[in-house]
Design a protein around this motif. Structure first.
Motif, PDB file in Angstrom:
ATOM      1  N   PHE A  72       0.818  -1.217   0.000  1.00 63.49           N
ATOM      2  CA  PHE A  72       0.000   0.000   0.000  1.00 63.49           C
ATOM      3  C   PHE A  72       0.848   1.262   0.000  1.00 63.49           C
ATOM      4  O   PHE A  72       0.357   2.337  -0.250  1.00 63.49           O
ATOM      5  CB  PHE A  72      -0.970  -0.001   1.192  1.00 63.49           C
ATOM      6  CG  PHE A  72      -0.290  -0.034   2.522  1.00 63.49           C
ATOM      7  CD1 PHE A  72       0.046   1.137   3.165  1.00 63.49           C
ATOM      8  CD2 PHE A  72       0.031  -1.246   3.125  1.00 63.49           C
ATOM      9  CE1 PHE A  72       0.673   1.119   4.389  1.00 63.49           C
ATOM     10  CE2 PHE A  72       0.664  -1.277   4.339  1.00 63.49           C
ATOM     11  CZ  PHE A  72       0.993  -0.097   4.973  1.00 63.49           C
ATOM     12  N   LEU A  75       2.685   3.591  -4.063  1.00 62.97           N
ATOM     13  CA  LEU A  75       2.500   4.860  -4.770  1.00 62.97           C
ATOM     14  C   LEU A  75       3.407   5.941  -4.189  1.00 62.97           C
ATOM     15  O   LEU A  75       4.106   6.653  -4.907  1.00 62.97           O
ATOM     16  CB  LEU A  75       1.038   5.254  -4.642  1.00 62.97           C
ATOM     17  CG  LEU A  75       0.492   6.213  -5.664  1.00 62.97           C
ATOM     18  CD1 LEU A  75       0.730   5.694  -7.046  1.00 62.97           C
ATOM     19  CD2 LEU A  75      -0.982   6.398  -5.419  1.00 62.97           C
ATOM     20  N   ILE A  76       3.398   6.054  -2.865  1.00 61.52           N
ATOM     21  CA  ILE A  76       4.195   7.093  -2.207  1.00 61.52           C
ATOM     22  C   ILE A  76       5.677   6.840  -2.461  1.00 61.52           C
ATOM     23  O   ILE A  76       6.443   7.757  -2.766  1.00 61.52           O
ATOM     24  CB  ILE A  76       3.890   7.110  -0.689  1.00 61.52           C
ATOM     25  CG1 ILE A  76       2.414   7.402  -0.489  1.00 61.52           C
ATOM     26  CG2 ILE A  76       4.735   8.137   0.013  1.00 61.52           C
ATOM     27  CD1 ILE A  76       1.985   7.443   0.939  1.00 61.52           C
ATOM     28  N   ILE A  79       6.650   7.727  -6.153  1.00 57.60           N
ATOM     29  CA  ILE A  79       6.700   9.148  -6.486  1.00 57.60           C
ATOM     30  C   ILE A  79       7.931   9.785  -5.855  1.00 57.60           C
ATOM     31  O   ILE A  79       8.577  10.653  -6.446  1.00 57.60           O
ATOM     32  CB  ILE A  79       5.376   9.864  -6.093  1.00 57.60           C
ATOM     33  CG1 ILE A  79       5.281  11.217  -6.792  1.00 57.60           C
ATOM     34  CG2 ILE A  79       5.215  10.064  -4.639  1.00 57.60           C
ATOM     35  CD1 ILE A  79       4.782  11.116  -8.185  1.00 57.60           C
ATOM     36  N   LEU A 122       4.268   1.954 -12.702  1.00 58.64           N
ATOM     37  CA  LEU A 122       3.092   1.177 -12.288  1.00 58.64           C
ATOM     38  C   LEU A 122       2.823   0.013 -13.244  1.00 58.64           C
ATOM     39  O   LEU A 122       2.554  -1.108 -12.811  1.00 58.64           O
ATOM     40  CB  LEU A 122       1.861   2.082 -12.217  1.00 58.64           C
ATOM     41  CG  LEU A 122       1.863   3.107 -11.096  1.00 58.64           C
ATOM     42  CD1 LEU A 122       0.686   4.050 -11.246  1.00 58.64           C
ATOM     43  CD2 LEU A 122       1.801   2.409  -9.754  1.00 58.64           C
TER      44      LEU A 122
ATOM     45  N   ILE B  80       3.162  16.391  -2.433  1.00 56.39           N
ATOM     46  CA  ILE B  80       3.073  15.138  -3.189  1.00 56.39           C
ATOM     47  C   ILE B  80       2.743  13.981  -2.254  1.00 56.39           C
ATOM     48  O   ILE B  80       1.907  13.122  -2.570  1.00 56.39           O
ATOM     49  CB  ILE B  80       4.400  14.861  -3.928  1.00 56.39           C
ATOM     50  CG1 ILE B  80       4.578  15.829  -5.096  1.00 56.39           C
ATOM     51  CG2 ILE B  80       4.453  13.439  -4.413  1.00 56.39           C
ATOM     52  CD1 ILE B  80       4.048  15.343  -6.400  1.00 56.39           C
ATOM     53  N   VAL B  81       3.369  13.970  -1.085  1.00 54.42           N
ATOM     54  CA  VAL B  81       3.107  12.866  -0.148  1.00 54.42           C
ATOM     55  C   VAL B  81       1.655  12.914   0.320  1.00 54.42           C
ATOM     56  O   VAL B  81       0.976  11.882   0.380  1.00 54.42           O
ATOM     57  CB  VAL B  81       4.087  12.925   1.043  1.00 54.42           C
ATOM     58  CG1 VAL B  81       3.682  11.925   2.106  1.00 54.42           C
ATOM     59  CG2 VAL B  81       5.487  12.647   0.563  1.00 54.42           C
ATOM     60  N   ALA B  84      -0.472  11.727  -2.558  1.00 57.31           N
ATOM     61  CA  ALA B  84      -0.324  10.287  -2.788  1.00 57.31           C
ATOM     62  C   ALA B  84      -1.098   9.489  -1.743  1.00 57.31           C
ATOM     63  O   ALA B  84      -1.690   8.451  -2.063  1.00 57.31           O
ATOM     64  CB  ALA B  84       1.147   9.904  -2.780  1.00 57.31           C
ATOM     65  N   SER B  85      -1.122   9.975  -0.490  1.00 53.73           N
ATOM     66  CA  SER B  85      -1.860   9.232   0.538  1.00 53.73           C
ATOM     67  C   SER B  85      -3.340   9.206   0.207  1.00 53.73           C
ATOM     68  O   SER B  85      -3.990   8.150   0.294  1.00 53.73           O
ATOM     69  CB  SER B  85      -1.676   9.869   1.917  1.00 53.73           C
ATOM     70  OG  SER B  85      -0.442  10.458   2.025  1.00 53.73           O
ATOM     71  N   THR B  88      -4.120   6.851  -2.610  1.00 59.63           N
ATOM     72  CA  THR B  88      -4.142   5.456  -2.172  1.00 59.63           C
ATOM     73  C   THR B  88      -5.495   5.128  -1.550  1.00 59.63           C
ATOM     74  O   THR B  88      -6.074   4.065  -1.805  1.00 59.63           O
ATOM     75  CB  THR B  88      -3.011   5.209  -1.160  1.00 59.63           C
ATOM     76  OG1 THR B  88      -1.813   5.738  -1.689  1.00 59.63           O
ATOM     77  CG2 THR B  88      -2.837   3.738  -0.881  1.00 59.63           C
ATOM     78  N   TYR B  92      -8.299   2.308  -3.004  1.00 60.06           N
ATOM     79  CA  TYR B  92      -8.925   1.192  -2.281  1.00 60.06           C
ATOM     80  C   TYR B  92     -10.443   1.345  -2.228  1.00 60.06           C
ATOM     81  O   TYR B  92     -11.172   0.363  -2.309  1.00 60.06           O
ATOM     82  CB  TYR B  92      -8.337   1.079  -0.875  1.00 60.06           C
ATOM     83  CG  TYR B  92      -6.982   0.411  -0.896  1.00 60.06           C
ATOM     84  CD1 TYR B  92      -6.857  -0.947  -1.153  1.00 60.06           C
ATOM     85  CD2 TYR B  92      -5.824   1.137  -0.691  1.00 60.06           C
ATOM     86  CE1 TYR B  92      -5.621  -1.562  -1.196  1.00 60.06           C
ATOM     87  CE2 TYR B  92      -4.570   0.534  -0.734  1.00 60.06           C
ATOM     88  CZ  TYR B  92      -4.482  -0.823  -0.985  1.00 60.06           C
ATOM     89  OH  TYR B  92      -3.269  -1.427  -1.043  1.00 60.06           O
ATOM     90  N   ALA B 107      -4.675   1.931 -14.304  1.00 59.74           N
ATOM     91  CA  ALA B 107      -3.634   2.666 -13.601  1.00 59.74           C
ATOM     92  C   ALA B 107      -3.985   4.139 -13.458  1.00 59.74           C
ATOM     93  O   ALA B 107      -3.322   4.854 -12.713  1.00 59.74           O
ATOM     94  CB  ALA B 107      -2.311   2.532 -14.337  1.00 59.74           C
ATOM     95  N   GLN B 110      -4.381   5.593  -9.918  1.00 66.06           N
ATOM     96  CA  GLN B 110      -3.152   5.910  -9.192  1.00 66.06           C
ATOM     97  C   GLN B 110      -2.441   7.095  -9.828  1.00 66.06           C
ATOM     98  O   GLN B 110      -1.706   7.811  -9.157  1.00 66.06           O
ATOM     99  CB  GLN B 110      -2.243   4.690  -9.189  1.00 66.06           C
ATOM    100  CG  GLN B 110      -2.956   3.479  -8.635  1.00 66.06           C
ATOM    101  CD  GLN B 110      -2.028   2.458  -8.057  1.00 66.06           C
ATOM    102  OE1 GLN B 110      -0.828   2.517  -8.245  1.00 66.06           O
ATOM    103  NE2 GLN B 110      -2.590   1.524  -7.325  1.00 66.06           N
ATOM    104  N   VAL B 113      -2.201  11.043  -8.788  1.00 67.83           N
ATOM    105  CA  VAL B 113      -1.102  11.682  -8.044  1.00 67.83           C
ATOM    106  C   VAL B 113      -0.417  12.735  -8.901  1.00 67.83           C
ATOM    107  O   VAL B 113      -0.079  13.814  -8.424  1.00 67.83           O
ATOM    108  CB  VAL B 113      -0.047  10.635  -7.641  1.00 67.83           C
ATOM    109  CG1 VAL B 113       1.109  11.300  -6.933  1.00 67.83           C
ATOM    110  CG2 VAL B 113      -0.646   9.576  -6.792  1.00 67.83           C
TER     111      VAL B 113
END
Lengths: 194, 221
Positions: A72, A75-76, A79, A122, B80-81, B84-85, B88, B92, B107, B110, B113
């Motif tokens: 999980f 992705l982080i 990047i 990805l 970005i972080v 990205a969280s 995610t 889901y 894709a 995702q 981001v």
């Protein structure tokens, strides 16, 4: 594991499923930096380089994440890797080719948000490519991006000299051109499967 | 308060500018990749629009909340972080709600981001405005993005498959333009929309010029 030969993976990424013209990845630089042939070429090369480096790093990172069951975070992690790879390319370019560095200017850091690069990382994960396959895939994708942006820049340079209706100048015309380019790339679709 | 905050009040314009004057797709040409890639049907376009709006709302709210605690040097990395969280999370959620849509978007969920709209909003708006205003603005931007996606998605599905939201619209004699569902169709339809807007804008400009000319002549006469 798919039984795909390395040459097929390369051709598939470069031409049949071209990242820009068939998968719509990296449209922003494709439309934004394709005004001049020279800048477009250097942008293409820089992007291809970042693609190669970040694909290798992403491969390694994925192994680590799988080992610790941390998918999980993929992705982080990806990047972050891409941002660092861009930084690396930027620094080495500044050292080894300052003229190219100046020519690219703001577009270099923007490679980070080029979706072709994250997309590449990805896709290679989704397809379970092994190390050599990833290398072939990333070089193919880079070559495909370079090809597309150089073709586009050549077309747009010609377009500068032609007389088009005033409403279609700028983005609309570029999109139509891209559409025609994409149409011609569809001719390669018969070469292989999806 | 932040000295850079120019205008603190929330007006209708805060919301509406995302819909038309600063529409992320048609005016600013941002976030092109999902716009072209997932708009081969209305359902996909809607799912993508909602997912992006959700990420945009959450991330710009959080950025706005933290705007005084994030050091300037590492702000892009922090944004970005954060983004990205949330992506995610969305990834889901979609997987849980509808596996069919998840597979269709692939894709591209995702890839939210690296959608420039979200990072652009975080950098140019959320980091400078207070939370409530940011919330309204990003709602407008998200709505503008979703509407643009629907504009493309409906045209492409209608011409490419002869259906709308899966329901057949034309009679059985309709021959679908398969090209609209394929990659070139995305470029052509977006190009056509941009042409339409450029045409409208040029007509408005010409009217204004003519009105100004008339007025000038009236003054001179």
């Amino acid at each position: 594991m798919q039984a795909e030969s390395l040459g097929f993976i390369f051709l598939n990424a470069a031409i049949i499923n071209n990242f820009v013209l068939a998968l719509f990845l990296g449209i922003c630089p494709f439309l934004g930096v394709s005004g001049k042939l020279k800048t477009a070429t250097s942008m293409g090369i820089a992007t291809a380089l970042v693609m190669f480096i970040s694909s290798l790093c992403a491969y390694a990172i994925n192994l680590i994440l799988l080992h610790f069951d941390l998918e999980f975070l993929r992705l982080i992690a990806y990047i972050a890797v891409i941002a660092s790879a861009v930084q690396l390319v930027e620094m080495s370019m500044k050292k080894f080719s300052p003229t190219l560095f100046r020519a690219l200017g703001i577009f270099l850091p923007l490679i980070t948000t080029n979706c072709a690069i994250l997309g590449l990382a990805l896709f290679q994960t989704f397809r379970d490519y092994d190390f050599l396959q990833s290398v072939a895939y990333s070089t193919g994708a880079g070559a495909g991006f370079l090809l597309a942006i150089v073709l586009m820049a050549g077309l747009r340079e010609k377009l500068e000299l032609s007389d088009v209706p005033s409403i279609s100048r700028g983005a609309a015309m570029s999109l139509m051109l891209a559409g025609i380019l994409s149409l011609s790339f569809m001719g390669f679709a018969g070469l292989g499967g999806h | 308060m932040n000295a850079k905050t120019p205008d603190k009040s929330i007006t209708a314009d805060t919301f509406l500018r995302g819909l038309w004057r600063e529409n992320p797709v048609f005016v600013m040409l941002l976030g092109m990749c999902p716009v072209l890639a997932v708009t081969n049907s209305v359902a996909n376009a809607l799912a993508m629009g909602l997912a992006t709006t959700f990420v945009l709302l959450c991330s710009s709210t959080l950025v706005s909340l933290l705007r005084r605690h994030i050091p300037k040097e590492v702000r892009i990395a922090s944004y970005i972080v954060i983004i990205a969280s949330f992506v995610t999370v969305v990834d889901y959620i979609i997987q849980a709600v509808s596996l069919e849509i998840y597979n269709a978007l692939g894709a591209f969920i995702q890839l939210i981001v690296v959608n420039c709209i979200i990072l652009g909003r975080a950098e140019s708006y959320a980091s400078r405005h207070r939370v409530s205003k940011t919330l309204v603005n990003s709602l407008g931007m998200g709505a503008g993005f979703t509407i643009a996606l629907l504009c493309l998605g409906s045209v492409r599905e209608l011409l490419g498959a002869g259906t709308l939201l899966g329901q057949p619209v034309f009679g059985a004699a309709f021959e679908p333009w398969v090209i609209m569902l394929l990659p070139p169709g995305g470029f052509f339809v977006l190009g056509a929309w941009l042409l339409l807007f450029a045409w409208i804008k040029e007509r408005q400009d010409r009217r204004q010029r003519e009105a100004a000319n008339l007025e000038a002549r009236a003054h001179a006469g």
